[in-house]
Design a protein around this motif. Structure first.
Motif, PDB file in Angstrom:
ATOM      1  N   VAL A 173       0.831  -1.202   0.000  1.00  0.00           N
ATOM      2  CA  VAL A 173       0.000   0.000   0.000  1.00  0.00           C
ATOM      3  C   VAL A 173       0.866   1.252   0.000  1.00  0.00           C
ATOM      4  CG1 VAL A 173      -1.697   1.333   1.327  1.00  0.00           C
ATOM      5  CG2 VAL A 173      -1.987  -1.137   1.049  1.00  0.00           C
ATOM      6  N   SER A 174       1.935   1.278   0.788  1.00  0.00           N
ATOM      7  CA  SER A 174       2.764   2.490   0.847  1.00  0.00           C
ATOM      8  C   SER A 174       3.542   2.720  -0.438  1.00  0.00           C
ATOM      9  CB  SER A 174       3.705   2.453   2.051  1.00  0.00           C
ATOM     10  OG  SER A 174       4.675   1.449   1.872  1.00  0.00           O
ATOM     11  N   GLU A 175       3.869   1.636  -1.163  1.00  0.00           N
ATOM     12  CA  GLU A 175       4.605   1.801  -2.416  1.00  0.00           C
ATOM     13  C   GLU A 175       3.692   2.042  -3.607  1.00  0.00           C
ATOM     14  OE1 GLU A 175       7.264  -1.486  -2.879  1.00  0.00           O
ATOM     15  OE2 GLU A 175       8.465  -0.913  -1.148  1.00  0.00           O
ATOM     16  N   ALA A 176       2.380   1.891  -3.406  1.00  0.00           N
ATOM     17  CA  ALA A 176       1.437   2.111  -4.506  1.00  0.00           C
ATOM     18  C   ALA A 176       1.416   3.594  -4.869  1.00  0.00           C
ATOM     19  CB  ALA A 176       0.037   1.668  -4.086  1.00  0.00           C
ATOM     20  N   ARG A 177       1.248   3.850  -6.149  1.00  0.00           N
ATOM     21  CA  ARG A 177       1.184   5.246  -6.600  1.00  0.00           C
ATOM     22  C   ARG A 177      -0.261   5.739  -6.549  1.00  0.00           C
ATOM     23  NH1 ARG A 177       5.264   4.285 -11.558  1.00  0.00           N
ATOM     24  NH2 ARG A 177       7.140   4.299 -10.307  1.00  0.00           N
ATOM     25  N   THR A 178      -0.902   5.506  -5.434  1.00  0.00           N
ATOM     26  CA  THR A 178      -2.288   5.908  -5.250  1.00  0.00           C
ATOM     27  C   THR A 178      -2.412   6.677  -3.947  1.00  0.00           C
ATOM     28  OG1 THR A 178      -2.778   3.810  -4.209  1.00  0.00           O
ATOM     29  CG2 THR A 178      -3.237   3.947  -6.546  1.00  0.00           C
ATOM     30  N   PRO A 179      -2.294   7.998  -4.000  1.00  0.00           N
ATOM     31  CA  PRO A 179      -2.401   8.793  -2.781  1.00  0.00           C
ATOM     32  C   PRO A 179      -3.707   8.543  -2.028  1.00  0.00           C
ATOM     33  CG  PRO A 179      -1.629  10.141  -4.612  1.00  0.00           C
ATOM     34  CD  PRO A 179      -2.007   8.811  -5.179  1.00  0.00           C
ATOM     35  N   SER A 180      -4.804   8.319  -2.747  1.00  0.00           N
ATOM     36  CA  SER A 180      -6.084   8.080  -2.076  1.00  0.00           C
ATOM     37  C   SER A 180      -6.049   6.818  -1.235  1.00  0.00           C
ATOM     38  CB  SER A 180      -7.213   7.973  -3.101  1.00  0.00           C
ATOM     39  OG  SER A 180      -7.376   9.185  -3.774  1.00  0.00           O
ATOM     40  N   LEU A 181      -5.401   5.788  -1.734  1.00  0.00           N
ATOM     41  CA  LEU A 181      -5.316   4.537  -0.994  1.00  0.00           C
ATOM     42  C   LEU A 181      -4.410   4.687   0.224  1.00  0.00           C
ATOM     43  CD1 LEU A 181      -6.200   1.588  -0.947  1.00  0.00           C
ATOM     44  CD2 LEU A 181      -4.260   1.056  -2.415  1.00  0.00           C
ATOM     45  N   ARG A 182      -3.308   5.385   0.064  1.00  0.00           N
ATOM     46  CA  ARG A 182      -2.382   5.577   1.187  1.00  0.00           C
ATOM     47  C   ARG A 182      -3.004   6.414   2.297  1.00  0.00           C
ATOM     48  NH1 ARG A 182       1.555   6.535  -2.903  1.00  0.00           N
ATOM     49  NH2 ARG A 182       1.494   8.738  -2.394  1.00  0.00           N
ATOM     50  N   SER A 183      -3.891   7.349   1.935  1.00  0.00           N
ATOM     51  CA  SER A 183      -4.469   8.240   2.945  1.00  0.00           C
ATOM     52  C   SER A 183      -5.885   7.853   3.344  1.00  0.00           C
ATOM     53  CB  SER A 183      -4.452   9.684   2.426  1.00  0.00           C
ATOM     54  OG  SER A 183      -5.283   9.791   1.279  1.00  0.00           O
ATOM     55  N   ALA A 184      -6.330   6.658   2.979  1.00  0.00           N
ATOM     56  CA  ALA A 184      -7.700   6.215   3.288  1.00  0.00           C
ATOM     57  C   ALA A 184      -7.921   6.184   4.794  1.00  0.00           C
ATOM     58  CB  ALA A 184      -7.956   4.845   2.684  1.00  0.00           C
ATOM     59  N   GLN A 185      -9.065   6.710   5.201  1.00  0.00           N
ATOM     60  CA  GLN A 185      -9.462   6.656   6.606  1.00  0.00           C
ATOM     61  C   GLN A 185     -10.355   5.436   6.779  1.00  0.00           C
ATOM     62  OE1 GLN A 185      -8.374   8.917   8.935  1.00  0.00           O
ATOM     63  NE2 GLN A 185      -7.119   9.680   7.243  1.00  0.00           N
ATOM     64  N   GLY A 186      -9.956   4.494   7.558  1.00  0.00           N
ATOM     65  CA  GLY A 186     -10.752   3.292   7.755  1.00  0.00           C
ATOM     66  C   GLY A 186     -10.336   2.183   6.817  1.00  0.00           C
ATOM     67  N   PRO A 187     -10.994   1.047   6.928  1.00  0.00           N
ATOM     68  CA  PRO A 187     -10.605  -0.110   6.122  1.00  0.00           C
ATOM     69  C   PRO A 187     -10.976   0.062   4.644  1.00  0.00           C
ATOM     70  CG  PRO A 187     -12.559  -0.621   7.426  1.00  0.00           C
ATOM     71  CD  PRO A 187     -12.101   0.748   7.842  1.00  0.00           C
ATOM     72  N   ALA A 188     -10.176  -0.538   3.801  1.00  0.00           N
ATOM     73  CA  ALA A 188     -10.442  -0.557   2.360  1.00  0.00           C
ATOM     74  C   ALA A 188     -10.705  -2.007   1.975  1.00  0.00           C
ATOM     75  CB  ALA A 188      -9.249  -0.007   1.585  1.00  0.00           C
TER      76      ALA A 188
END
Length: 194
Positions: free
Chosen positions: A26-41
């Protein structure tokens, strides 16, 4: 009528769940929204991704299954997608991504969900035109991993669509594919340098 989403292969789903549970992935993904998600995905709406290798004036030349795409939802919205691919060793997580196709896919799925006829949703990529469509397959009992678009199936171009093709407007395959053939670059002549 509701869309009848084909089940994804269990190993493909497991690879996505494993990647979502991995802080490194998740931290290496180029998806800022996923890295900063509040709560479970969580992954949802698995869609088989087919690639249209060749378009002919008569219709779809051939398609092949390229993988499965899962929308990743956190709260009330999809914030990314996860792609899986088939390898010689089985299903493998490929990558997370975000961008306009996430929102466009959600919108196209909502539009299709209120149609009178039930459909099996799939994604169809047309690499020659840098185009992605929601493929609404009329045979809801078909194996989502196989097949070619039937003339009466619907294709819904996702945004951004190629110039001159309206996004989110459903087209019968028999009507859209001939239009797409006029947009393809000419094939090189036999014996000419590529």
């Amino acid at each position: 009528m509701p869309l009848l989403v084909p089940p994804a292969p269990a190993p493909a789903l497991r690879t996505v769940l494993t990647a979502l549970g991995s802080p490194t992935a998740v931290s290496e993904a180029r998806t800022p929204s996923l890295r900063s998600a509040q709560g479970p995905a969580a992954p949802e709406l698995p869609l088989p991704v087919h690639v249209l290798d060749r378009i002919t004036p008569e219709g779809a030349g051939s398609t092949r299954l390229a993988g499965w795409r899962f929308l990743i939802r956190s709260g009330d919205r999809a914030l990314a997608a996860a792609e899986t691919r088939l390898t010689p060793d089985g299903w493998a997580f490929s990558h997370f991504f975000e961008g306009p196709y996430i929102t466009s896919t959600e919108l196209a799925l909502r539009q299709a969900d209120v149609m009178q006829q039930p459909y099996q949703p799939r994604l169809l990529s047309v690499p020659e035109l840098y185009m992605l469509t929601l493929w609404l397959h009329a045979d809801t009992t078909a194996d989502g991993a196989t097949g070619v678009p039937a003339p009466t199936d619907l294709l819904v171009p996702l945004a951004p669509a190629p110039p001159g093709i309206a996004a989110h407007r459903p087209h019968r395959v028999a009507d859209l594919l001939p239009v797409l053939t006029t947009r393809l670059p000419p094939a090189p002549l036999m014996g000419s340098p590529a």
